[in-house]
Write a protein that holds these residues in place. Sequence first.
Motif, PDB file in Angstrom:
ATOM      1  N   PHE A  88      -4.848  12.104   1.180  1.00  0.00           N
ATOM      2  CA  PHE A  88      -5.050  10.727   0.739  1.00  0.00           C
ATOM      3  C   PHE A  88      -5.661   9.911   1.858  1.00  0.00           C
ATOM      4  O   PHE A  88      -5.654  10.328   3.015  1.00  0.00           O
ATOM      5  N   ASP A 147      -2.909  12.669   5.574  1.00  0.00           N
ATOM      6  CA  ASP A 147      -3.649  11.405   5.652  1.00  0.00           C
ATOM      7  C   ASP A 147      -4.943  11.668   6.425  1.00  0.00           C
ATOM      8  O   ASP A 147      -4.935  11.753   7.650  1.00  0.00           O
ATOM      9  N   ARG A 194       2.140   1.756  -3.397  1.00  0.00           N
ATOM     10  CA  ARG A 194       1.090   2.267  -4.270  1.00  0.00           C
ATOM     11  C   ARG A 194       0.931   3.776  -4.110  1.00  0.00           C
ATOM     12  O   ARG A 194       0.773   4.499  -5.078  1.00  0.00           O
ATOM     13  N   PHE A 195       0.985   4.228  -2.863  1.00  0.00           N
ATOM     14  CA  PHE A 195       0.757   5.656  -2.641  1.00  0.00           C
ATOM     15  C   PHE A 195       1.920   6.521  -3.096  1.00  0.00           C
ATOM     16  O   PHE A 195       1.760   7.724  -3.268  1.00  0.00           O
ATOM     17  N   ILE A 212      -0.564   9.328  -4.793  1.00  0.00           N
ATOM     18  CA  ILE A 212      -0.717  10.647  -4.161  1.00  0.00           C
ATOM     19  C   ILE A 212      -0.843  11.711  -5.244  1.00  0.00           C
ATOM     20  O   ILE A 212      -0.140  11.662  -6.247  1.00  0.00           O
ATOM     21  N   GLU A 221       0.834  -1.202   0.000  1.00  0.00           N
ATOM     22  CA  GLU A 221       0.000   0.000   0.000  1.00  0.00           C
ATOM     23  C   GLU A 221       0.871   1.256   0.000  1.00  0.00           C
ATOM     24  O   GLU A 221       0.596   2.207  -0.721  1.00  0.00           O
ATOM     25  N   TYR A 242      -9.401   4.250  -3.601  1.00  0.00           N
ATOM     26  CA  TYR A 242      -8.316   5.221  -3.769  1.00  0.00           C
ATOM     27  C   TYR A 242      -8.672   6.328  -4.756  1.00  0.00           C
ATOM     28  O   TYR A 242      -7.932   7.295  -4.901  1.00  0.00           O
ATOM     29  N   PRO A 266      -5.388   6.236   3.030  1.00  0.00           N
ATOM     30  CA  PRO A 266      -4.893   4.852   3.010  1.00  0.00           C
ATOM     31  C   PRO A 266      -5.561   4.004   4.092  1.00  0.00           C
ATOM     32  O   PRO A 266      -6.077   4.549   5.066  1.00  0.00           O
TER      33      PRO A 266
END
Lengths: 415, 242
Positions: free
Chosen positions: B144, B171, B125-126, B130, B122, B231, B146
Motif C-alpha cells: 500500500f 508500505d 482508512r487503510f 489494504i 488515513e 489509493y 499511504p
Amino acid sequence: MELEEKLKILTESAKYDVSCSSSGSNRKNRQGIGSGAHGGICHSFTKDGRCVSLLKILMTNVCCFDCLYCQSRRSNDIPRAIMTPTEICEITMEFYKRNYIEGLFLSSAVYKNANYTMELLLDTVVRLRKLYNFNGYIHLKGIPGADNLLIMRAGEYADRMSFNLELPSEQSLRLLAPQKSKKSILSPITMISGEKQADKSIKSKFLPAGQTTQIIVGASPERDGKILRLTSALYNKYELKRVYYSSYAPLNLNEDLLPKTPAGLLREHRLYQADWLLRFYGFSVEELVDENENLLMEYDPKCAWALKHQELFPIEINTAPVEMLVKVPGIGLKGAYKIISARRFGALSFEDLKNMKISLKRARHFITANGFYSGLKKEIEIKNSLLQIENESQIEQLSMFSNLENSLAVITGEL
Amino acid sequence: MKCYLYDGSFEGIFCVAYHALKNKETPKIYSKTNYQPSFLLEHTEIDSNEQIFKKVKNALIKISAKTYNYLEIAFKSSNIEKDEVIFNCIIKTILSKQNELENFSNEHFFNLNKIVEAVKYEAHRFLGFIRFSKSEKGVFYACFEPDGDIIDLILNHFLKRFYAIPFVLHDINHGKLYACYKGKTQKFFNIYKKVKISDNYAKLFKTYYDTIFIKSRKNERQMLNYMPKRYHKNMPEKNELL
C-alpha cells in the motif's frame, strides 16, 4: 451455474438494502480469523458513493411470498439463484482474508417456508463461527414467521440481526404484504430486545451489535409524525440501534394498490435528519413535526424548530449550556464539543469560531459571541437566507436521486 | 531573525525546543536538509542529544502524556508544517504547564489536532483499503502507498484479526515491510519494490463491486471523496484490466 453468476444475481437482489454498517461489535479473535471493529470499517466505495463494508448477498432470491412492492416477489419473472451454506462460507472467508470486506450481511427471500429458510441461514452462521473459526462481523436478516428457537439460536452467533417492519402500520401491511403480519415482524423484535435487556453485561454474546429495522416511506399514507413516533418507540422501548428509511419506488407498475409515483428522496432525507435529532440532540417528535404531523420540506428539521422558537435565540456561545449549543442550526455535536472545550481557555469571538472551522452560514443568525450578533436582523431575511442555503445543499446532495427512473431502484429484495 | 537547524528527526525537534526555552528565544526552525541559507536568517545548528530529548519528553509527559502521544502521531504525517507545529506545541505546553490540546482557538493546537486527525483518518482508512493477495505458498501479501508513515498504527489491528494466517504488510512509499504470523512480527526497512501476485479472487471481488453499484445513482465524485484516486493503485476492484 457458475459461482460468479450466482454472486451476480444474489448481489443484484440484495444491493438496495440500505444498511451496510459493520459497527457496534467488539468481537475478539480467538486464534482464528477475524475481529469486530466497534466503529465499523468501510472497505471500499462504489461509484454511487456508498460504502462497501459487508458482503451483502441473499442466500436465495427464490421466494414463496408475493409482496406487492418487492422485486423478488414470486410473480416477477427474474433470474433466480441459490447458494449453499458452504458456498457462502467459502466466499466470505476468502474475501475476508484478503481484507475486501468486514464481514457478511446475509439475507434471503422466503424459500419454501420461513422455518426452512431460517434453518439454512442459521446453518451458515454456525458453520462460519464453528467450522471456519470466523470472528468477523455477521449481520443476519431474520425471517418473519420463523420459529423463535431458530431466531434465538441465530442471535448467539450473529453480531446484529434485523427484521424489517417494512410498512409503518398494520393496515398497510395487510394491504401490501398479505403474507406478513405486524405480529410476525414485531414478535421477534420484542423477543430479541427482551433477551438483550435481560443480559446487559459487556460479555453477553447475544447480538453484541443489537438489532435494526427498515421502514418503507411513501408506499402507504402514514405521515411523518406517525413514522417518527414509531421510530422513537423502537429506540426507547426496544432499544434498536438504527431505524433505516427506504423511500418508496414503484417497481411493480401494474399494481393498483400502490402509488404510481416515487416518494422522493427529500422526505427520506428529512426523516433521517429528524431521526438523528431524536437520538443525539434531545429533541422529541412533537417538537419536530408541524400541526399536520409532517416535517417541513423547505428547511431541515433543526432549522424549522429554531425558526419556530425564535424567543430562545440568539444564545451566547461563551455561556450557553451544551444542550442549547447543539440545538443551534449549523452547530453539530462536534462543533459544540469544540466550543465548550475551547472556551475554557478564554472567551471566543466569531474569528475564533472561524478558525475552529465551525460553519457560521446558518449559525450566525442564532448566536452571539461576546455579546456581538452578526446575523441578519429581520425574520423574513433570515428565513430567505436559510432557504437559499438549504436549496444549494440540496442541489448538491439530492439531484441525482430526484427523478422517477432513478428512484425506481430504491427498494427491492430486502425481504 | 533567528533560526535553528536540526537533523529532521522527532528527537531533533525536542532538542531545538529545549534550546529555545533555555535561551528564551522564538526562532524559526528548519530541518538541515531543507534549509536554504538567507542573509535575513541567523542560524544556529542544534545537534540531537538523547538525554536532552528524554528530559524534554519526560517534562512533557508529566504535564500531559496525551499531548506527547499526539506529537508522536503528528510526526508520522506527510504535512510539511508538522515540525513547526510540534515545536510550537512543545513550547506552549511546557510554558503553560497544562494540557492545551482542546484549546482549539489557539492556532498551533488547532493545527496539531488537524494533523493528528488526518493521520488517524488515513490509518483508519487503510484498515479498510489494504488488499491482500494470496501467494502460491499461502502467504497473504499486501502493498500500500499511504501519505503518512502509518504502518505502526495499523499493525496491531491486522495482527489480531489475521492471527491464524501468515501475512505481509508492505508500505512501498516508506519502504517498510512487516512479516507477521501468530502475533509475531519481523520488520524490514528500505524495501521499495512491490511484489506482484495474481489472485483469482480479485476478479470475483471486482464482479461483486461492479454489481453492488446502483447505476442510476452514479456519483463518482462522492466515491472519490471517500476513496481518493491515489489509493486505487493497489485495489483489485479498481483494476480495469481484471
